[in-house]
Scaffold this motif. Structure first.
Motif, PDB file in Angstrom:
ATOM      1  N   ILE A   1     -68.186  -0.895  49.359  1.00 61.57           N
ATOM      2  CA  ILE A   1     -68.655  -1.753  48.280  1.00 61.57           C
ATOM      3  C   ILE A   1     -67.783  -1.505  47.060  1.00 61.57           C
ATOM      4  CG2 ILE A   1     -71.049  -1.932  49.073  1.00 61.57           C
ATOM      5  CD1 ILE A   1     -71.771   0.291  47.127  1.00 61.57           C
ATOM      6  N   LEU A   2     -67.663  -2.511  46.194  1.00 62.58           N
ATOM      7  CA  LEU A   2     -66.874  -2.380  44.980  1.00 62.58           C
ATOM      8  C   LEU A   2     -67.802  -2.071  43.807  1.00 62.58           C
ATOM      9  CD1 LEU A   2     -64.366  -5.365  45.332  1.00 62.58           C
ATOM     10  CD2 LEU A   2     -64.160  -3.019  46.176  1.00 62.58           C
ATOM     11  N   PHE A   3     -67.440  -1.083  42.995  1.00 69.84           N
ATOM     12  CA  PHE A   3     -68.299  -0.685  41.886  1.00 69.84           C
ATOM     13  C   PHE A   3     -67.477  -0.081  40.762  1.00 69.84           C
ATOM     14  CE2 PHE A   3     -67.677   3.122  44.323  1.00 69.84           C
ATOM     15  CZ  PHE A   3     -67.639   4.149  43.390  1.00 69.84           C
ATOM     16  N   VAL A   4     -68.058  -0.072  39.559  1.00 64.92           N
ATOM     17  CA  VAL A   4     -67.555   0.721  38.433  1.00 64.92           C
ATOM     18  C   VAL A   4     -68.700   1.592  37.950  1.00 64.92           C
ATOM     19  CG1 VAL A   4     -65.706  -0.808  37.658  1.00 64.92           C
ATOM     20  CG2 VAL A   4     -68.036  -1.170  36.828  1.00 64.92           C
ATOM     21  N   GLN A   5     -68.364   2.689  37.279  1.00 65.72           N
ATOM     22  CA  GLN A   5     -69.379   3.676  36.940  1.00 65.72           C
ATOM     23  C   GLN A   5     -69.006   4.403  35.654  1.00 65.72           C
ATOM     24  OE1 GLN A   5     -70.054   7.253  39.655  1.00 65.72           O
ATOM     25  NE2 GLN A   5     -71.638   5.815  40.340  1.00 65.72           N
ATOM     26  N   HIS A   6     -70.013   4.788  34.905  1.00 69.54           N
ATOM     27  CA  HIS A   6     -69.797   5.609  33.706  1.00 69.54           C
ATOM     28  C   HIS A   6     -70.806   6.752  33.699  1.00 69.54           C
ATOM     29  CE1 HIS A   6     -68.643   6.436  29.466  1.00 69.54           C
ATOM     30  NE2 HIS A   6     -69.868   6.903  29.409  1.00 69.54           N
ATOM     31  N   HIS A   7     -70.305   7.984  33.520  1.00 71.12           N
ATOM     32  CA  HIS A   7     -71.160   9.167  33.405  1.00 71.12           C
ATOM     33  C   HIS A   7     -71.347   9.505  31.923  1.00 71.12           C
ATOM     34  CE1 HIS A   7     -70.066   9.537  37.622  1.00 71.12           C
ATOM     35  NE2 HIS A   7     -71.001  10.461  37.756  1.00 71.12           N
ATOM     36  N   PHE A   8     -72.602   9.650  31.512  1.00 71.60           N
ATOM     37  CA  PHE A   8     -72.900  10.033  30.134  1.00 71.60           C
ATOM     38  C   PHE A   8     -72.915  11.555  30.004  1.00 71.60           C
ATOM     39  CE2 PHE A   8     -74.808   5.836  30.642  1.00 71.60           C
ATOM     40  CZ  PHE A   8     -74.355   5.191  29.507  1.00 71.60           C
ATOM     41  N   ASP A   9     -72.711  12.027  28.781  1.00 67.84           N
ATOM     42  CA  ASP A   9     -72.753  13.457  28.491  1.00 67.84           C
ATOM     43  C   ASP A   9     -74.210  13.896  28.390  1.00 67.84           C
ATOM     44  OD1 ASP A   9     -72.555  16.036  27.591  1.00 67.84           O
ATOM     45  OD2 ASP A   9     -71.404  15.555  25.777  1.00 67.84           O
ATOM     46  N   ALA A  10     -74.720  14.552  29.432  1.00 66.54           N
ATOM     47  CA  ALA A  10     -76.131  14.943  29.476  1.00 66.54           C
ATOM     48  C   ALA A  10     -76.485  15.995  28.436  1.00 66.54           C
ATOM     49  CB  ALA A  10     -76.487  15.449  30.873  1.00 66.54           C
TER      50      ALA A  10
END
Length: 220
Positions: free
Chosen positions: A123-132
């Motif tokens: 599957i095609l996706f983009v992602q962003h991880h936040f600073d927990a």
């Protein structure tokens, strides 16, 4: 933090292609917005609710709570229709609260109400991880080109410990998807392979989109 564009295979996660942003041109009004001021119509999942406090703007925001090591807490939107072949920027505001869980959003390309699976599989996706560890409101962004055959995306707002017992929560607010024009810079094989600090980001390029410049302009 970083935004990544990938192709999730059954055997794991592989990088599909990279977009480097040196400038961007906004092409008009937002194609999708969500501020959770009303009932969250079209959102599914587990461990989330809309609360009348802690909002970044307005009176309400969405809260995702991580309270179990046995399940995956997330709020999941229904398919959001977009135009094939266009380029888009997703913007999500988030405030983690007392958590070491993984806090992120994922935009997965869809066709109809199903996940989009290109001929190559996955599957095609983009992602962003936040600073927990940062408990202030922070903006996460990710850009993508909607592939031929796809007609929209699904948004996942996630707080999960991935098998570890954990507690915590994150607030999400002021989501926007907007069409932009993103210049692309091709990468050589050497650039893709070089990763001296083993952080998963190839040396010599920057995948952070928070500094994107949006300038008014007409649609193509």
């Amino acid at each position: 933090m970083v935004s990544r564009l990938g192709n999730q295979m059954k055997s794991g996660m592989a990088l599909l292609w990279i977009v480097l942003v040196v400038a961007g041109r906004d092409t008009g009004a937002a194609d999708f917005t969500e501020d959770f001021e009303g009932l969250p119509v079209g959102w599914l999942g587990i461990g989330f609710d809309v609360i009348a406090e802690a909002a970044r703007s307005g009176d309400r925001c969405l809260r995702v709570r991580d309270e179990s090591k046995e399940r995956y807490e997330q709020a999941q939107s229904l398919a959001i229709p977009l135009e094939t072949g266009r380029e888009y920027l997703v913007s999500v505001w988030c405030r983690p609260v007392q958590t070491t869980s993984t806090i992120r959003f994922t935009a997965i390309q869809t066709v109809g109400t199903a996940l989009f699976e290109p001929a190559g599989g996955g599957i095609l996706f983009v992602q962003h991880h936040f600073d927990a560890q940062n408990q202030e409101w922070q903006r996460g962004t990710a850009a993508f080109h909607l592939a031929q055959g796809a007609d929209g995306i699904r948004l996942d707002l996630e707080a999960a410990a991935f098998g570890k017992q954990n507690t915590g929560e994150a607030f999400f607010d002021d989501i926007e998807i907007r069409e932009v024009v993103l210049p692309k810079i091709p990468l050589t094989d050497a650039a893709l392979e070089a990763d001296s600090d083993a952080d998963g980001i190839p040396d010599g390029w920057d995948s952070t989109l928070d500094r994107i410049t949006l300038e008014p302009g007409g649609r193509r």
